[in-house]
Design a protein around this motif. Structure first.
Motif, PDB file in Angstrom:
ATOM      1  N   VAL A   1       0.858  -1.191   0.000  1.00 42.89           N
ATOM      2  CA  VAL A   1       0.000   0.000   0.000  1.00 42.89           C
ATOM      3  C   VAL A   1       0.889   1.235   0.000  1.00 42.89           C
ATOM      4  O   VAL A   1       1.807   1.346   0.806  1.00 42.89           O
ATOM      5  N   VAL A   2       0.615   2.149  -0.915  1.00 44.57           N
ATOM      6  CA  VAL A   2       1.390   3.391  -1.031  1.00 44.57           C
ATOM      7  C   VAL A   2       0.526   4.560  -0.579  1.00 44.57           C
ATOM      8  O   VAL A   2      -0.597   4.733  -1.055  1.00 44.57           O
ATOM      9  N   ARG A   3       1.065   5.352   0.352  1.00 44.44           N
ATOM     10  CA  ARG A   3       0.400   6.578   0.788  1.00 44.44           C
ATOM     11  C   ARG A   3       1.370   7.735   0.621  1.00 44.44           C
ATOM     12  O   ARG A   3       2.586   7.527   0.513  1.00 44.44           O
ATOM     13  N   LEU A   4       0.826   8.940   0.615  1.00 45.41           N
ATOM     14  CA  LEU A   4       1.646  10.116   0.350  1.00 45.41           C
ATOM     15  C   LEU A   4       1.558  11.096   1.508  1.00 45.41           C
ATOM     16  O   LEU A   4       0.489  11.305   2.080  1.00 45.41           O
ATOM     17  N   ARG A   5       2.733  11.685   1.848  1.00 51.19           N
ATOM     18  CA  ARG A   5       2.764  12.833   2.749  1.00 51.19           C
ATOM     19  C   ARG A   5       3.011  14.060   1.893  1.00 51.19           C
ATOM     20  O   ARG A   5       4.022  14.173   1.206  1.00 51.19           O
ATOM     21  N   LEU A   6       2.058  14.987   1.908  1.00 46.31           N
ATOM     22  CA  LEU A   6       2.111  16.157   1.046  1.00 46.31           C
ATOM     23  C   LEU A   6       3.119  17.176   1.562  1.00 46.31           C
ATOM     24  O   LEU A   6       3.583  17.081   2.709  1.00 46.31           O
TER      25      LEU A   6
END
Length: 393
Positions: A234-239
């Motif tokens: 699972v890939v998530r992003l920190r903006l």
């Protein structure tokens, strides 16, 4: 005067007594400082690795003119989103319409000549078995008929080319996405050598590309081999503002070769980029992810694993590395160097340096130093810490 001394004597004695009491309190040794502690316990951790990545549009198109003509109309608003097939530019059509009519006339003429050649060939063939017939007449008629057929095909090809050029006077959006500002304004002559008129970049979904060390990529493949491989990650992003993007992504591409200069391998994930809020007609649509932006990529496992964990706020760092303060059975503080594993924002996973059940200082850290005696007590849990440390005893 004697009476005054007698009246002041009790007051003076009381003041002396207060001074003695205050001095006694000042000289009394302070007790051990109170600190909040948490035991290191096995905790369910969702392993997370963080990398630097860049957002990239899936489709990117540079609009250019295919024919030379005056630019008559621009039919879009710069910076807005266009849909596939939308008419964006219209060029001068008159010369190309005339060229189509000219080629249509040429096709009609060639068709008439071919029809006549077919008649001549049929007549020559019918007279061949009569005294007036000659083989040479048949041969000439056959050659003429074939020549006229070729002329018709050439005229039809030129007509098709003229129709294609006429169609090029209307420039449509080949993909859906956000369109840039126009680089050439109405009234100018454009041609294939004029360069791009505008760019279109697709908006939803988007790619995020991020390089990882080849060793890390091999570990990820091994870790999730029995869970579906890289597709299970699972890939998530920190903006850039520090917030976590609410959409999850999936890795859909792994570069087939490792960079010789950095020993990294490029991974790519696809992630949704929905509209944040509806926009009025002709106004720019707001989305979170922007083509070319840098983000931090958080690669998370699908299933949590058990690991020795403590609250992240208990971990300190200096030039010697990461460490914590441990309270022993004798209530004395010990500095303990640790090695961190894959951690979360609230829970530090301990790969080495601590044993399960040891008490770690999480509150009042500024009041302790190695070797002193403290008064340990349970640390006050926070919502995030209690969620991560659900197995805490």
């Amino acid at each position: 005067m004697h009476l005054l001394r007698q009246s002041l004597a009790p007051v003076i004695a009381f003041a002396v007594l207060l001074s003695a009491i205050s001095a006694g309190h000042a000289q009394a040794p302070p007790g051990p400082p109170s600190v909040g502690v948490v035991r290191a316990v096995q905790t369910a951790i969702t392993e997370t690795s963080e990398f630097v990545g860049r957002i990239q549009a899936i489709d990117r198109v540079a609009l250019t003119a295919r024919v030379t003509a005056f630019l008559d109309e621009r039919l879009f608003t710069e910076g807005t989103e266009v849909q596939q097939g939308d008419l964006l530019y219209r060029l001068e059509r008159g010369p190309f319409e005339a060229a189509v009519q000219q080629q249509e006339a040429a096709v009609a003429d060639a068709s008439a000549r071919l029809a006549n050649a077919n008649i001549q060939l049929t007549r020559a063939q019918s007279l061949l078995n009569t005294p007036a017939g000659q083989r040479s007449n048949v041969d000439d008629a056959t050659a003429n008929q074939r020549s006229q057929a070729a002329q018709l095909m050439s005229a039809q090809a030129q007509l098709k080319q003229a129709q294609i050029n006429l169609a090029y006077t209307e420039i449509h959006a080949p993909v859906s996405g956000k369109i840039s500002r126009t680089s050439i304004t109405v009234g100018n002559v454009v041609s294939p050598s004029s360069g791009q008129l505008a760019n279109i970049v697709s908006q939803d979904p988007m790619y995020v590309l991020f390089p990882v060390a080849s060793r890390v990529q091999a570990e990820l493949q091994k870790r999730y081999a029995d869970k579906g491989g890289m597709n299970a990650v699972v890939v998530r992003l920190r903006l850039p503002d520090g917030s976590i993007y609410q959409q999850d992504g999936k890795i859909d591409y792994v570069e087939p070769s490792v960079s010789a200069t950095t020993d990294t391998i490029l991974l790519r994930a696809k992630i949704a980029n929905p509209v944040r809020q509806a926009a009025a007609n002709g106004q720019p649509v707001e989305r979170t992810l922007v083509d070319g932006a840098f983000v931090n990529v958080l690669v998370e496992g699908v299933q949590p694993v058990m690991a020795l964990g403590i609250p992240r706020k208990a971990v300190l760092s200096d030039q010697q590395g990461d460490y914590v303060y441990v309270v022993g059975e004798d209530k004395k503080v010990e500095r303990r160097g640790i090695q961190l594993g894959q951690s979360t924002p609230t829970t530090a996973v301990i790969a080495g340096g601590l044993k399960e059940g040891e008490m770690v200082v999480t509150e009042g850290i500024q009041r302790v130093r190695p070797g002193i005696e403290v008064n340990p007590g349970p640390a006050s849990p926070t919502p995030s810490a209690s969620a991560d440390m659900s197995g805490k005893s």
